[in-house]
Write a protein that holds these residues in place. Structure first.
Motif, PDB file in Angstrom:
ATOM      1  N   ALA A 128       0.848  -1.208   0.000  1.00  0.00           N
ATOM      2  CA  ALA A 128       0.000   0.000   0.000  1.00  0.00           C
ATOM      3  C   ALA A 128       0.879   1.251   0.000  1.00  0.00           C
ATOM      4  CB  ALA A 128      -0.933   0.002   1.217  1.00  0.00           C
ATOM      5  N   MET A 129       2.006   1.178   0.722  1.00  0.00           N
ATOM      6  CA  MET A 129       2.872   2.357   0.833  1.00  0.00           C
ATOM      7  C   MET A 129       3.520   2.734  -0.496  1.00  0.00           C
ATOM      8  SD  MET A 129       2.607   3.592   3.765  1.00  0.00           S
ATOM      9  CE  MET A 129       0.935   3.014   3.751  1.00  0.00           C
ATOM     10  N   VAL A 130       3.729   1.757  -1.377  1.00  0.00           N
ATOM     11  CA  VAL A 130       4.368   2.074  -2.661  1.00  0.00           C
ATOM     12  C   VAL A 130       3.473   3.047  -3.429  1.00  0.00           C
ATOM     13  CG1 VAL A 130       5.130   1.112  -4.862  1.00  0.00           C
ATOM     14  CG2 VAL A 130       5.599  -0.122  -2.736  1.00  0.00           C
ATOM     15  N   ARG A 131       2.198   2.711  -3.522  1.00  0.00           N
ATOM     16  CA  ARG A 131       1.283   3.583  -4.266  1.00  0.00           C
ATOM     17  C   ARG A 131       1.069   4.919  -3.532  1.00  0.00           C
ATOM     18  NH1 ARG A 131      -4.596   2.516  -6.874  1.00  0.00           N
ATOM     19  NH2 ARG A 131      -4.958   4.695  -7.364  1.00  0.00           N
ATOM     20  N   VAL A 132       0.915   4.827  -2.216  1.00  0.00           N
ATOM     21  CA  VAL A 132       0.687   6.040  -1.431  1.00  0.00           C
ATOM     22  C   VAL A 132       1.850   7.017  -1.645  1.00  0.00           C
ATOM     23  CG1 VAL A 132       0.600   6.904   0.946  1.00  0.00           C
ATOM     24  CG2 VAL A 132      -0.838   4.974   0.287  1.00  0.00           C
TER      25      VAL A 132
END
Ligand code: FAQ
Length: 322
Positions: A159-163
């Protein structure tokens, strides 16, 4: 049958040792893998606070959508605020992979029993605040979350990659607003300097208490959820931001800022931890206002949840009958 979900009783030392060996080998932990109960609880705590922060974080900036100074600025701000809602949703979905219901977590936010980032309890007093939030707050979020993209729990890391990709756009739009105002009229420059003065110290507090006062860091580092400590990330943010302030001829409100060539760090003055404690206990300038806004939004949205539940029940009945 294989047991996939741990319970406090199931945390036997052999299983914990095997789990920690996987962490040490750099493996990603996935939802159906066995994990110690404390690992699961730490992730639910941290991820739910993060999701709440994204959702509450929409409020200070949302306040300026109707007052953005041009159509271009308004479009960018609407997109940014909408992105924050998306981030909240990804992260709530991530918590659900740990066996918790998001309704329960949202109820904790509305009850005032859950934490969310201290930074969103400060008011946005001028348009310059929108620029400075993008620059400092999204900038701090990027420093923190780029590292979380390497967290040991797969769904959170992914999730953090996209965020982070979206936060990069947010930071750039913020810094562009700041640079425009800093090169504008004397009144615009004074407005942006005032915003910098108000947001600097609360932005440093976003990284959490110093390492000596952080009860969770040691365990989270051991389990590779956190890969850097609060103080390490705060220092990185300061090191990145000082030259950015100089580039637009703005002054950071800290007379102690000084470059140390040996450590290659910018040293900064003491943080007011009493202020931080007050804010996270619910006594910041806008804590009550933020929770009231969330409660009103939740109540106003009751009909949507009811309609969605009726629709889902009809779908289930239709597929059962088919
Ligand atoms: N505010 O032991 P530690 C964003 C609490 S997203 C409030 O050091 P930990 C995007 C902490 O929860 C911003 N509470 O805790 C955006 C703990 O309480 P507990 C949010 C804080 O977990 C931009 C206690 O103090 N980002 O900005 C804060 O190891 C623009 C002791 O602390 C994340 O959540 C604080 N600042 O480290 C959106 C990132 N700091 O639960 C809209 C993920 C600490 O024991 C507009 N989270 N506390 O009762 C993390 O990286 C970590 O959880 C930390 C705290 C670093 C925040």
């Amino acid at each position: 049958m294989t047991q996939t979900r741990s319970t406090p009783q199931s945390d036997d030392p052999a299983r914990v040792a095997a789990f920690e060996a996987r962490i040490a080998a750099g493996e990603s932990i996935e939802p159906k893998d066995w994990m110690p109960d404390k690992y699961r609880r730490q992730l639910i705590r941290m991820m739910s606070q993060h999701a709440h922060s994204e959702i509450v974080g929409m409020l200070p900036e949302g306040n300026w959508i109707t007052r953005a100074p041009s159509l271009r600025r308004k479009i960018a701000l609407i997109a940014k605020v909408q992105d924050e809602a998306g981030h909240g949703l990804y992260i709530y979905c991530g918590t659900e992979t740990l066996g918790v219901d998001r309704g329960e977590l949202i109820q904790q936010l509305l009850d005032g029993t859950a934490k969310y980032s201290s930074i969103f309890n400060y008011p946005t007093l001028s348009w310059a605040d929108i620029g400075v939030i993008g620059w400092f707050v999204d900038g701090a979020a990027i420093v923190n979350q780029t590292i979380l993209a390497k967290a040991s729990y797969g769904p959170y890391a992914r999730a953090m990659v996209r965020v982070c990709k979206e936060e990069n756009f947010h930071k750039r739009q913020g810094y562009e607003i700041v640079a425009t105002l800093a090169n504008g009229t004397p009144a615009q420059k004074a407005m942006v300097q005032d915003a910098v003065n108000r947001w600097w110290w609360p932005s440093l507090m976003m990284f959490g208490p110093s390492d000596t006062d952080s009860p969770n860091t040691a365990e989270l580092i051991r389990w590779k959820v956190k890969r850097k400590t609060n103080d390490e990330l705060r220092q990185r943010f300061v090191n990145l931001t000082v030259p950015q302030a100089a580039a637009v001829q703005l002054t950071l409100p800290d007379p102690s800022l000084a470059y140390d060539a040996t450590s290659e760090n910018w040293h900064f003055g003491p943080i007011d931890w009493d202020e931080f404690t007050q804010v996270i206990r619910g006594n910041g300038p806008c804590n009550r206002e933020r929770l009231e806004a969330r409660r009103k939004a939740h109540d106003d949205g009751a009909w949507v949840r009811e309609a969605a539940a009726v629709h889902a029940a009809k779908q289930r009945a239709a597929s059962a009958a088919a």
